[in-house]
Motif scaffolding. Structure first.
Motif, PDB file in Angstrom:
ATOM      1  N   PRO A 126       0.805  -1.218   0.000  1.00 22.15           N
ATOM      2  CA  PRO A 126       0.000   0.000   0.000  1.00 22.15           C
ATOM      3  C   PRO A 126       0.839   1.268   0.000  1.00 22.15           C
ATOM      4  O   PRO A 126       2.037   1.236   0.255  1.00 22.15           O
ATOM      5  N   ILE A 127       0.162   2.365  -0.273  1.00 29.19           N
ATOM      6  CA  ILE A 127       0.737   3.703  -0.148  1.00 29.19           C
ATOM      7  C   ILE A 127      -0.141   4.433   0.853  1.00 29.19           C
ATOM      8  O   ILE A 127      -1.341   4.202   0.924  1.00 29.19           O
ATOM      9  N   ALA A 128       0.479   5.302   1.633  1.00 24.02           N
ATOM     10  CA  ALA A 128      -0.297   6.058   2.618  1.00 24.02           C
ATOM     11  C   ALA A 128      -1.496   6.709   1.946  1.00 24.02           C
ATOM     12  O   ALA A 128      -1.381   7.232   0.839  1.00 24.02           O
ATOM     13  N   PRO A 129      -2.635   6.673   2.606  1.00 22.16           N
ATOM     14  CA  PRO A 129      -3.812   7.318   2.022  1.00 22.16           C
ATOM     15  C   PRO A 129      -3.622   8.827   1.943  1.00 22.16           C
ATOM     16  O   PRO A 129      -2.949   9.416   2.780  1.00 22.16           O
ATOM     17  N   ALA A 130      -4.187   9.400   0.919  1.00 16.20           N
ATOM     18  CA  ALA A 130      -4.255  10.864   0.754  1.00 16.20           C
ATOM     19  C   ALA A 130      -2.954  11.534   0.365  1.00 16.20           C
ATOM     20  O   ALA A 130      -2.932  12.748   0.197  1.00 16.20           O
ATOM     21  N   VAL A 131      -1.849  10.799   0.185  1.00 12.29           N
ATOM     22  CA  VAL A 131      -0.627  11.464  -0.264  1.00 12.29           C
ATOM     23  C   VAL A 131      -0.551  11.407  -1.780  1.00 12.29           C
ATOM     24  O   VAL A 131      -0.991  10.435  -2.403  1.00 12.29           O
ATOM     25  N   PRO A 132       0.007  12.448  -2.404  1.00 11.49           N
ATOM     26  CA  PRO A 132       0.188  12.411  -3.856  1.00 11.49           C
ATOM     27  C   PRO A 132       1.264  11.403  -4.244  1.00 11.49           C
ATOM     28  O   PRO A 132       2.161  11.102  -3.464  1.00 11.49           O
ATOM     29  N   ILE A 133       1.143  10.900  -5.456  1.00 12.06           N
ATOM     30  CA  ILE A 133       2.068   9.894  -5.971  1.00 12.06           C
ATOM     31  C   ILE A 133       2.555  10.357  -7.341  1.00 12.06           C
ATOM     32  O   ILE A 133       1.744  10.629  -8.230  1.00 12.06           O
ATOM     33  N   LEU A 134       3.860  10.443  -7.504  1.00 13.29           N
ATOM     34  CA  LEU A 134       4.453  10.728  -8.803  1.00 13.29           C
ATOM     35  C   LEU A 134       5.125   9.453  -9.285  1.00 13.29           C
ATOM     36  O   LEU A 134       6.036   8.946  -8.625  1.00 13.29           O
ATOM     37  N   ILE A 135       4.681   8.954 -10.415  1.00 13.50           N
ATOM     38  CA  ILE A 135       5.248   7.751 -11.022  1.00 13.50           C
ATOM     39  C   ILE A 135       6.008   8.182 -12.272  1.00 13.50           C
ATOM     40  O   ILE A 135       5.430   8.779 -13.181  1.00 13.50           O
ATOM     41  N   ILE A 136       7.298   7.892 -12.294  1.00 16.74           N
ATOM     42  CA  ILE A 136       8.104   8.152 -13.484  1.00 16.74           C
ATOM     43  C   ILE A 136       8.562   6.792 -13.989  1.00 16.74           C
ATOM     44  O   ILE A 136       9.079   5.978 -13.220  1.00 16.74           O
ATOM     45  N   GLN A 137       8.342   6.545 -15.264  1.00 14.74           N
ATOM     46  CA  GLN A 137       8.682   5.239 -15.813  1.00 14.74           C
ATOM     47  C   GLN A 137       9.316   5.387 -17.189  1.00 14.74           C
ATOM     48  O   GLN A 137       9.102   6.376 -17.876  1.00 14.74           O
ATOM     49  N   GLY A 138      10.122   4.381 -17.528  1.00 15.90           N
ATOM     50  CA  GLY A 138      10.738   4.350 -18.843  1.00 15.90           C
ATOM     51  C   GLY A 138       9.812   3.695 -19.849  1.00 15.90           C
ATOM     52  O   GLY A 138       9.195   2.670 -19.557  1.00 15.90           O
ATOM     53  N   SER A 139       9.713   4.267 -21.039  1.00 16.02           N
ATOM     54  CA  SER A 139       8.825   3.707 -22.063  1.00 16.02           C
ATOM     55  C   SER A 139       9.272   2.323 -22.513  1.00 16.02           C
ATOM     56  O   SER A 139       8.459   1.522 -22.963  1.00 16.02           O
ATOM     57  N   ASP A 140      10.569   2.028 -22.381  1.00 24.04           N
ATOM     58  CA  ASP A 140      11.104   0.742 -22.829  1.00 24.04           C
ATOM     59  C   ASP A 140      11.574  -0.133 -21.673  1.00 24.04           C
ATOM     60  O   ASP A 140      12.433  -1.000 -21.849  1.00 24.04           O
ATOM     61  N   ASP A 141      11.023   0.070 -20.490  1.00 32.78           N
ATOM     62  CA  ASP A 141      11.399  -0.710 -19.312  1.00 32.78           C
ATOM     63  C   ASP A 141      10.778  -2.101 -19.419  1.00 32.78           C
ATOM     64  O   ASP A 141       9.568  -2.259 -19.342  1.00 32.78           O
ATOM     65  N   ASP A 142      11.625  -3.119 -19.604  1.00 32.92           N
ATOM     66  CA  ASP A 142      11.111  -4.482 -19.733  1.00 32.92           C
ATOM     67  C   ASP A 142      11.116  -5.231 -18.402  1.00 32.92           C
ATOM     68  O   ASP A 142      10.624  -6.357 -18.319  1.00 32.92           O
ATOM     69  N   VAL A 143      11.632  -4.618 -17.342  1.00 28.25           N
ATOM     70  CA  VAL A 143      11.623  -5.222 -16.013  1.00 28.25           C
ATOM     71  C   VAL A 143      10.388  -4.777 -15.240  1.00 28.25           C
ATOM     72  O   VAL A 143       9.711  -5.588 -14.606  1.00 28.25           O
ATOM     73  N   MET A 144      10.119  -3.501 -15.278  1.00 30.33           N
ATOM     74  CA  MET A 144       8.940  -2.923 -14.632  1.00 30.33           C
ATOM     75  C   MET A 144       8.187  -2.115 -15.686  1.00 30.33           C
ATOM     76  O   MET A 144       8.313  -0.895 -15.772  1.00 30.33           O
ATOM     77  N   PRO A 145       7.413  -2.821 -16.507  1.00 30.31           N
ATOM     78  CA  PRO A 145       6.768  -2.175 -17.655  1.00 30.31           C
ATOM     79  C   PRO A 145       5.765  -1.100 -17.250  1.00 30.31           C
ATOM     80  O   PRO A 145       5.287  -1.059 -16.114  1.00 30.31           O
ATOM     81  N   GLN A 146       5.447  -0.258 -18.216  1.00 29.39           N
ATOM     82  CA  GLN A 146       4.514   0.843 -17.999  1.00 29.39           C
ATOM     83  C   GLN A 146       3.185   0.370 -17.435  1.00 29.39           C
ATOM     84  O   GLN A 146       2.538   1.090 -16.678  1.00 29.39           O
TER      85      GLN A 146
END
Length: 191
Positions: A126-146
């Motif tokens: 989980p993530i703490a409730p009510a906190v903002p989340i910024l997700i930055i991801q690589g378009s070609d990430d084959d380990v942790m895909p978009q």
């Protein structure tokens, strides 16, 4: 000024780097993924420090070769934050480090102003409730895909934002530190 240190509470050796900024800007805690110690996230931290942001990078304890548990890594990060005097702040990480940041934000809601995820593991943490989340991801990430980031965003639509680093693979914070740092700074409006 960058300061490499080791904090040793209760016999644990937890490496950390305190990237002090010249300004009086906010602090950001970054936790690298497993196997990415040392200079990992260093370029991103250095760029952000140049923009007036204090960046604390918390590594894994020395005996983590066998793999510290998620709970142990959360405790280590929280202990280092206490040690250097950082209270509530944005907490983030790359890969497994992001999972540690998620768990820390949920367990210590007093510590998290927001969560920054550089790639998203597909885990039920989980993530703490009510906190903002910024997700930055690589378009070609084959380990942790978009798809992982989109799944998390869908679960928290009102507070999650996704930024994609075009052409970025799994190690986009290392290969594209300028784009990564600017995405963080732009979102948080720290300039």
């Amino acid at each position: 000024m960058t300061q490499n240190s080791i904090f040793e509470p209760d016999g644990r050796a937890i490496p950390y780097v305190d990237e002090m900024s010249e300004g009086d800007g906010p602090a950001l805690v970054l936790i690298p993924g497993r196997g990415l110690e040392g200079g990992a996230l260093g370029s991103v931290a250095h760029i952000l420090a140049g923009e007036g942001i204090r960046v604390l990078r918390v590594g894994s304890r020395a005996e983590d070769e066998a793999g510290a548990t998620l709970e142990q890594r959360v405790q280590d990060a929280s202990d280092v934050m206490d040690h250097v005097g950082i209270g509530a702040t944005w907490i983030g990480g790359h890969g497994v480090g992001g999972t540690v940041a998620r768990a820390l934000s949920a367990q210590r809601t007093d510590r998290a102003l927001g969560v920054l995820l550089l790639g998203v593991e597909d885990v039920d943490v989980p993530i703490a409730p009510a906190v903002p989340i910024l997700i930055i991801q690589g378009s070609d990430d084959d380990v942790m895909p978009q798809a992982n980031g989109e799944k998390l965003r869908a679960a928290a639509l009102e507070r999650a934002t996704v930024v994609t680093i075009e052409g970025g693979g799994h190690l986009f914070p290392v290969s594209d530190p300028v784009d990564t740092a600017f995405a963080i700074e732009d979102y948080l409006a720290w300039d």
